[in-house]
Scaffold this motif. Structure first.
Motif: not given
Length: 203
Positions: A150-157
């Motif tokens: 839940t703490a991960t910064e998610l890359l949206l590409d």
């Protein structure tokens, strides 16, 4: 008696006739006035394919029913193309508009004018509008089956997304959503820093 069939244009003729019995008995001359009338050629029937064109296909004109002349004269048909309200003279008497000249939202109109050598007939008209093609979205990240906390910064590409309608026009707008958390971010390639709730997500 005799027949006159040489008149092809709309003109007034004067016909003089007299009778001679061969014994110096000549009748008085009778004069009749008559008009040879020319009728204009009929409207040709047109179609353009495809029915809902995009920039991936040429426009092709077909004269599905050629103009006919009520007087039996030979008819010559002239083709003109209009983009909006402007004539495109480089495509005069051509049946095809190349796809490289098309852009979404354009309105192309074909006009075919028949002529019997004397007068123009009724113009046949057919027009189509170039349709927009939806973008083909490619999500490069997150990949299918990715597991994060839940703490991960998610890359949206989605930077590999393509749109055939875009040449020198505006860039695409991107809106990222999760079926669980709703709206996430906007942009072609961005990070979602707020974290995601626990559970499976469809992006």
């Amino acid at each position: 008696s005799t027949q006159y069939s040489g008149g092809k244009s709309e003109n007034v003729y004067f016909l003089e006739i007299y009778a001679d019995d061969g014994f110096s008995g000549t009748s008085r001359t009778v004069e009749h006035r008559f008009t040879v009338v020319n009728h204009q050629p009929l409207e040709p029937v047109l179609s353009i394919s495809p029915d809902n064109p995009t920039i991936t296909q040429n426009l092709e004109l077909e004269i599905t029913e050629k103009s006919k002349d009520p007087d039996g004269e030979n008819v010559k048909e002239t083709i003109e193309w209009y983009l909006g309200d402007k004539i495109k003279k480089e495509y005069s008497n051509k049946y095809v508009i190349p796809k490289s000249k098309l852009e979404a939202g354009q309105r192309w109109e074909a006009r075919v004018t028949p002529n019997d050598g004397i007068v123009d007939g009724i113009v046949g008209i057919y027009s189509v509008e170039i349709q927009n093609t939806a973008p083909e979205v490619t999500i490069s990240h997150p990949r299918e089956g990715l597991v994060i906390d839940t703490a991960t910064e998610l890359l949206l590409d989605a930077s590999n997304t393509t749109d055939v309608d875009l040449k020198d026009g505006p860039k695409l707008s991107f809106f990222w959503k999760s079926d669980r958390d709703g709206d996430l971010q906007t942009g072609e390639k961005v990070y979602h820093k707020g974290g995601l709730s626990l559970g499976d997500h469809t992006i």
